[in-house]
Every structure is written in structure tokens, then in C-alpha cells.
Design an enzyme around this catalytic site. Structure first.
Site, PDB file in Angstrom:
ATOM      1  N   ASP A 243       0.822  -1.212   0.000  1.00  0.00           N
ATOM      2  CA  ASP A 243       0.000   0.000   0.000  1.00  0.00           C
ATOM      3  C   ASP A 243       0.855   1.260   0.000  1.00  0.00           C
ATOM      4  O   ASP A 243       0.398   2.341  -0.356  1.00  0.00           O
ATOM      5  CB  ASP A 243      -0.943   0.014   1.204  1.00  0.00           C
ATOM      6  CG  ASP A 243      -2.007  -1.043   1.033  1.00  0.00           C
ATOM      7  OD1 ASP A 243      -1.764  -2.203   1.385  1.00  0.00           O
ATOM      8  OD2 ASP A 243      -3.072  -0.709   0.484  1.00  0.00           O
ATOM      9  N   ASN A 253       1.883  -2.999   4.124  1.00  0.00           N
ATOM     10  CA  ASN A 253       0.830  -3.776   3.462  1.00  0.00           C
ATOM     11  C   ASN A 253      -0.150  -4.268   4.523  1.00  0.00           C
ATOM     12  O   ASN A 253      -0.006  -3.972   5.724  1.00  0.00           O
ATOM     13  CB  ASN A 253       1.453  -4.941   2.687  1.00  0.00           C
ATOM     14  CG  ASN A 253       0.466  -5.634   1.760  1.00  0.00           C
ATOM     15  OD1 ASN A 253      -0.240  -4.971   0.992  1.00  0.00           O
ATOM     16  ND2 ASN A 253       0.372  -6.948   1.832  1.00  0.00           N
TER      17      ASN A 253
HETATM   18  O1  MRU Z   1      -7.614  -2.558   3.204  1.00  0.00           O
HETATM   19  P1  MRU Z   1      -7.450  -2.920   1.770  1.00  0.00           P
HETATM   20  O2  MRU Z   1      -8.285  -4.095   1.350  1.00  0.00           O
HETATM   21  O3  MRU Z   1      -7.600  -1.729   0.851  1.00  0.00           O
HETATM   22  O4  MRU Z   1      -5.934  -3.381   1.679  1.00  0.00           O
HETATM   23  C1  MRU Z   1      -5.429  -3.894   0.469  1.00  0.00           C
HETATM   24  C2  MRU Z   1      -4.036  -4.384   0.616  1.00  0.00           C
HETATM   25  O5  MRU Z   1      -3.444  -4.317   1.665  1.00  0.00           O
HETATM   26  C3  MRU Z   1      -3.364  -4.887  -0.620  1.00  0.00           C
HETATM   27  O6  MRU Z   1      -2.473  -5.914  -0.304  1.00  0.00           O
HETATM   28  C4  MRU Z   1      -2.597  -3.713  -1.236  1.00  0.00           C
HETATM   29  O7  MRU Z   1      -3.460  -2.670  -1.543  1.00  0.00           O
HETATM   30  C5  MRU Z   1      -1.826  -4.086  -2.406  1.00  0.00           C
HETATM   31  S1  MRU Z   1      -2.903  -4.439  -3.707  1.00  0.00           S
HETATM   32  C6  MRU Z   1      -2.677  -4.278  -5.133  1.00  0.00           C
END
Ligand code: MRU
Length: 368
Positions: A243, A253
Site C-alpha cells: 500500500d 501492506n
Molecule cells: O484494506 P485494503 O483491502 O484496501 O488493503 C489492500 C491491501 O493491503 C493490498 O495488499 C494492497 O493494496 C496491495 S494491492 C494491489
């Protein structure tokens, strides 16, 4: 990628040419429903309440959010308001700021008459570009999977562990961490994916749904199983998404990623992070100290969502009444535990110098 054999993206323009359509990811994997976003506020709600989620998709929907805002009112004041409302939706994934800064920087010097058209064009461009980045990550990651397959006895399966959902549902299409897996499956390499459930929001169910739709063999596991599997040689490599990745290569992440990286390190299992360049935050160095970690409602921890025996979608409380719940949405994996980054430009080490060399042209951040 596909649902029921039909190609689908996660965000697209409605038939009227201006509303923005998304899959309601709060209903997946149980039900496939489309929501039509018709205002900037609704786009903000879609991000905040996780109707859409995943760093790259959040960025694309935010860009469309500005476009919807410019349709309502293209004044300087409203442009600033759209930026402020959308940036406030989720704090951790940097793609949100990356996309908003990009659209804002482009629009602020344009006349109010031109802003709506330019905003829609830019949002579409950001979405299309994400698809290209993710497909390139797939091609670059495929080489790693090919290499690992070639070191195993002929005909054996490559076992890959992933955490959260970093598949096409988290991006506009293809995904980041899952894109190399799709490419390997298409190339005829035998792959099997260990899918972490990813409590509390169960993004692993989305990963299982995607992989199932594409015929990729996989097994859903509880979040604490990975270490055991690695100790017993059942994982050839881990691939996860990110992220926000710092200038020195720390990776923020989904919560639990750090523990997987520690287990991988202890068991000498390669631990790769699929990293599209918009997810690099060049302004941040030490991920543990500097990245804001989103904390969400304790209800997401105390409750689970699923299908009851009568086939009804239900939201069930699993915690003793009144229990205090902590819901930390992300954690940081220090660069030293990351074997390498799979980027759209190739694979590089998780170091400041390797990242800088790979993306020398992108290092100066745009400030809104
Ligand atoms: O809370 P979320 O579902 O938005 O978190 C998503 C993640 O942590 C993914 O692993 C991250 O965005 C990488 S995705 C391409």
C-alpha cells in the site's frame, strides 16, 4: 480479468458517459453487484467504506471522484474541496494521494470550462495506465516463477503464498501480486496458491474468488498457518502487494504481512513484493516510524460476514459482548526481509539504491 467467463474491470464509465461504475466489494465473494457512483461524495464513501479497496483501485476511483466533482462544480473552491474530502478517506495507501495530486496539479491551471473534460480524461488514463503497470508486473514476476519451477523436479507444482487481496479486484485489472500467478497459469506452469484468509476483512476470500474464477488451484488457510507450511517446505515463494513503499524499501501492506515475512526469512523462502511505481512514497524513509497506520472500527474485528445455512448474507458477532477490539489495518515489513520488488520495469532489490536506480525519473514528488 473475468467473472463467470465475462471480462470485467473494477471501475468503468457508465453508459450515460459520466457516472462511474464499480463492483461492490463488500458483497463479494457472495454476490456480484454493481454500484453507480454519481457524485464526488459517493466516490469518497465508496473508498472509505471499502466498496472498493486495494491501493491502485483506490487511486483510480479517487481520480474519477474528482471528475464527478468537476461535473457538479468546476470552481477553484470546489476543486480544493474535492481534493480535501477524497484525501481524507483512507490514510495508508499512497496511491490515493498520488492520483489526487496528479489530477489536482493538472486541473488547477485549467479554466473551469475545461476541467470536467480533462478530469474524466485523466481518470481514464490513470485507470488504463494501472492495467498496463499490473500486466507488466505479471510478465516480470512470471520470470521468477519460471526460474523456481525450473529448479524443482519436472512436473512439480510451484506453491505460492499470498496475503490479503492483491489481485485484479485490488487494482483496475490484472492485480499486482496475483498478476505473475495468472501469467504463470496461462503459460502452463503448475501453480498452487496458499491464500491467507486475512482477518478481519477477509480479503483472502476475494483472492480465492478470483483464483477460482480463473481455474488457478488454491487453498484458503487461516492467517496463522503460513509459518507452519514454510517450516515443512510447502511454500516455494511468497508474493504480496503493498500500500506504500518507502524510499529505502520498507513495505506497508495489509496487517499480518510482517509476520509472513519473518517466517519466510527464518525458513529461507523468497519473499517478493509486487510494486507498481505509484505505490512508492519517495517522501518517506523509515516505514515503521513514518507511515500512518489506519485503524478501523472494532466491529470489523468482532463480527464476521457470511452466508448462513438458509443462504442469507449475515453479519454475525463472534466476540463476548462489550469486548474492546483493536483493528489495525496495515503493518510495515522492513526492507531487509524483502527478497525483491517486482515492478513494471523489472525486478530489483529492496534497497534505496536499487529503487532509485530503477525509478530515477520518478523521484521528485508532485506536491498539491
Ligand atoms: O484494506 P485494503 O483491502 O484496501 O488493503 C489492500 C491491501 O493491503 C493490498 O495488499 C494492497 O493494496 C496491495 S494491492 C494491489
Amino acid at each position: 480479468m473475468k467473472i463467470n467467463g465475462k471480462h470485467q474491470r473494477t471501475v468503468w464509465l457508465g453508459q450515460d458517459g459520466w457516472s462511474v461504475e464499480i463492483l461492490d466489494q463488500t458483497k463479494l465473494p457472495f454476490d456480484v453487484q454493481v454500484i453507480s457512483l454519481t457524485s464526488m461524495e459517493q466516490a469518497a464513501k465508496a473508498i472509505k467504506d471499502m466498496w472498493v479497496r486495494g491501493a491502485p483501485l483506490i487511486g483510480a476511483v479517487a481520480a474519477y471522484g474528482i471528475a464527478l466533482g468537476m461535473k457538479e462544480d468546476a470552481s477553484d473552491e470546489h476543486l480544493q474541496k474535492c481534493y480535501d474530502v477524497l484525501i481524507d478517506t483512507r490514510p495508508t495507501a499512497i496511491n490515493l494521494k498520488w492520483a489526487l495530486d496528479r489530477v489536482f496539479a493538472e486541473l488547477k491551471h485549467k479554466s473551469a470550462e475545461d476541467r470536467q473534460t480533462i478530469a474524466y480524461q485523466l481518470a481514464a488514463h490513470i485507470a488504463d495506465e494501472d492495467v498496463q503497470l499490473c500486466e507488466s508486473i505479471g510478465e516480470n514476476g512470471l520470470e521468477i516463477i519460471k526460474q523456481i519451477a525450473s529448479n524443482k523436479p519436472e512436473g512439480s507444482t510451484v506453491n505460492i503464498l499470498t496475503h490479503c487481496n492483491a489481485g485484479w479486484l485490488a487494482t483496475v485489472d490484472w492485480g499486482t501480486a496475483i498478476s505473475p500467478i495468472y501469467k504463470a497459469h496461462e503459460a502452463g506452469i503448475k501453480v498452487h496458491v496458499w491464500v491467507d484468509e486475512t482477518r478481519p476483512r477477509n480479503q483472502g476470500l476475494l483472492t480465492a474468488f478470483e483464483l477460482g474464477s480463473h481455474g488457478v488451484p488454491h487453498t484458503l488457510i487461516a492467517d496463522n498457518v503460513g509459518g507452519h507450511l514454510m517450516q515443512h517446505g510447502e511454500v516455494d515463494l511468497c508474493i504480496v502487494g503493498t500500500d506504500r513503499t518507502t524510499a529505502k524499501g520498507d513495505v506497508c501492506n495489509k496487517i499480518g504481512t510482517y509476520l509472513k515475512a519473518l517466517a519466510a526469512h527464518d525458513n529461507k523462502v523468497p519473499f517478493y513484493v509486487a510494486l507498481p511505481s505509484p505505490t512508492i512514497d519517495w517522501t518517506v524513509y523509515d516505514g515503521v516510524k513514518e507511515i500512518p497506520i489506519e485503524q478501523r472500527s472494532g466491529e470489523e474485528q468482532s463480527h464476521v460476514y457470511g452466508i448462513d445455512p438458509s443462504g442469507k448474507l449475515s453479519w454475525v458477532n463472534t466476540a463476548p459482548k462489550g469486548t474492546e477490539c483493536g483493528n489495525y489495518a496495515f503493518d510495515v515489513t522492513p526492507a531487509k526481509y524483502v527478497t525483491g520488488f517486482i515492478t513494471e520495469r523489472g525486478v530489483c532489490e529492496a534497497t534505496e539504491s536499487a529503487l532509485s536506480a530503477m525509478f530515477a525519473d520518478l523521484k521528485a514528488p508532485e506536491i498539491a
